[in-house]
Design a protein around this motif. Structure first.
Motif, PDB file in Angstrom:
ATOM      1  N   LYS A 119       0.865  -1.164  -0.067  1.00  0.00           N
ATOM      2  CA  LYS A 119       0.231  -0.091  -0.173  1.00  0.00           C
ATOM      3  C   LYS A 119       0.884   1.309  -0.101  1.00  0.00           C
ATOM      4  N   ARG A 120       2.004   1.321   0.788  1.00  0.00           N
ATOM      5  CA  ARG A 120       2.799   2.474   1.093  1.00  0.00           C
ATOM      6  C   ARG A 120       3.642   2.592  -0.420  1.00  0.00           C
ATOM      7  N   ARG A 121       4.072   1.473  -0.722  1.00  0.00           N
ATOM      8  CA  ARG A 121       4.549   1.786  -2.294  1.00  0.00           C
ATOM      9  C   ARG A 121       3.830   2.189  -3.399  1.00  0.00           C
ATOM     10  N   ALA A 122       2.605   1.970  -3.305  1.00  0.00           N
ATOM     11  CA  ALA A 122       1.617   2.207  -4.482  1.00  0.00           C
ATOM     12  C   ALA A 122       0.997   3.655  -4.188  1.00  0.00           C
ATOM     13  N   GLN A 123       1.358   4.233  -3.000  1.00  0.00           N
ATOM     14  CA  GLN A 123       0.777   5.194  -2.450  1.00  0.00           C
ATOM     15  C   GLN A 123      -0.665   5.425  -2.391  1.00  0.00           C
ATOM     16  N   ALA A 124      -1.365   4.377  -2.222  1.00  0.00           N
ATOM     17  CA  ALA A 124      -2.615   4.191  -1.968  1.00  0.00           C
ATOM     18  C   ALA A 124      -3.192   4.822  -0.563  1.00  0.00           C
ATOM     19  N   SER A 125      -4.470   5.475  -0.563  1.00  0.00           N
ATOM     20  CA  SER A 125      -5.231   5.874   0.590  1.00  0.00           C
ATOM     21  C   SER A 125      -6.128   4.666   1.258  1.00  0.00           C
ATOM     22  N   SER A 126      -6.623   3.860   0.445  1.00  0.00           N
ATOM     23  CA  SER A 126      -7.104   2.796   0.742  1.00  0.00           C
ATOM     24  C   SER A 126      -7.125   1.466   0.060  1.00  0.00           C
ATOM     25  N   ILE A 127      -7.536   0.108   0.651  1.00  0.00           N
ATOM     26  CA  ILE A 127      -7.431  -0.835  -0.247  1.00  0.00           C
ATOM     27  C   ILE A 127      -8.766  -1.779  -0.368  1.00  0.00           C
ATOM     28  N   ASN A 128      -8.527  -2.586  -1.248  1.00  0.00           N
ATOM     29  CA  ASN A 128      -9.779  -3.744  -1.339  1.00  0.00           C
ATOM     30  C   ASN A 128      -9.239  -4.979  -1.147  1.00  0.00           C
ATOM     31  N   LEU A 129      -9.682  -5.731  -0.325  1.00  0.00           N
ATOM     32  CA  LEU A 129      -9.277  -7.123  -0.227  1.00  0.00           C
ATOM     33  C   LEU A 129     -10.259  -8.237  -0.759  1.00  0.00           C
ATOM     34  N   VAL A 130      -9.686  -9.159  -1.302  1.00  0.00           N
ATOM     35  CA  VAL A 130     -10.353 -10.096  -2.255  1.00  0.00           C
ATOM     36  C   VAL A 130      -9.766 -11.553  -2.003  1.00  0.00           C
ATOM     37  N   GLY A 131     -10.275 -12.425  -1.676  1.00  0.00           N
ATOM     38  CA  GLY A 131      -9.773 -13.625  -1.154  1.00  0.00           C
ATOM     39  C   GLY A 131     -10.874 -14.948  -1.501  1.00  0.00           C
TER      40      GLY A 131
END
Length: 151
Positions: A24-36
């Motif tokens: 997330k830090r490397r992508a400079q994202a503010s939020s994430i989606n989790l799929v499993g």
């Protein structure tokens, strides 16, 4: 032994969560989606319960109550694993979509009830002709459109 009893152990969840924070830090994202899918969905739910930046959680054929799942399959309990059903209340504000196959004998739909009862706003989509393998990958574009991944 780790796979049999502790595939969702504190160490496994913490290590995966740490790797996700790095991505997330490397992508400079503010939020994430989790799929499993399957156990990946179990891991995604456990990780989501630790984070405040999850926009959407999607599980596919996932054992969301590992205790109910091992009892239903009459296999050894996951003694060293964490159970998503024990932390479900921490996820009540997270948008969620949970796909279940009505013909799934690996993760019977009934084994998700304790988790789902604690997240009443979660969208649960039961697929009639699906089992644990068929037809998640083939139908992913359509399934994705049905999920919280699409605003």
């Amino acid at each position: 032994a780790l796979w049999i009893l502790g595939r969702f152990s504190e160490d496994a969840v913490a290590t995966t969560n740490s790797a996700l924070s790095t991505m997330k830090r490397r992508a400079q994202a503010s939020s994430i989606n989790l799929v499993g899918y399957s156990g990946g969905g179990t891991m995604a739910a456990l990780i989501a319960a630790r984070r405040s930046d999850v926009n959407c959680l999607v599980t596919i054929a996932a054992p969301l109550d590992t205790r109910a799942w091992t009892e239903a399959l009459k296999v050894s309990p996951l003694d060293y694993s964490l159970n998503p059903a024990d932390v479900a209340r921490q996820l009540t504000t997270v948008r969620q979509t949970h796909f279940r196959g009505r013909k799934d004998t690996v993760v019977p739909p009934s084994t998700t009830q304790r988790y789902l009862s604690q997240v009443p706003r979660a969208l649960v989509i039961d697929k009639q002709g699906y089992d644990h393998q068929c037809c998640w990958g083939d139908d992913w574009p359509e399934l994705r459109r049905e999920s919280c991944l699409v605003p």
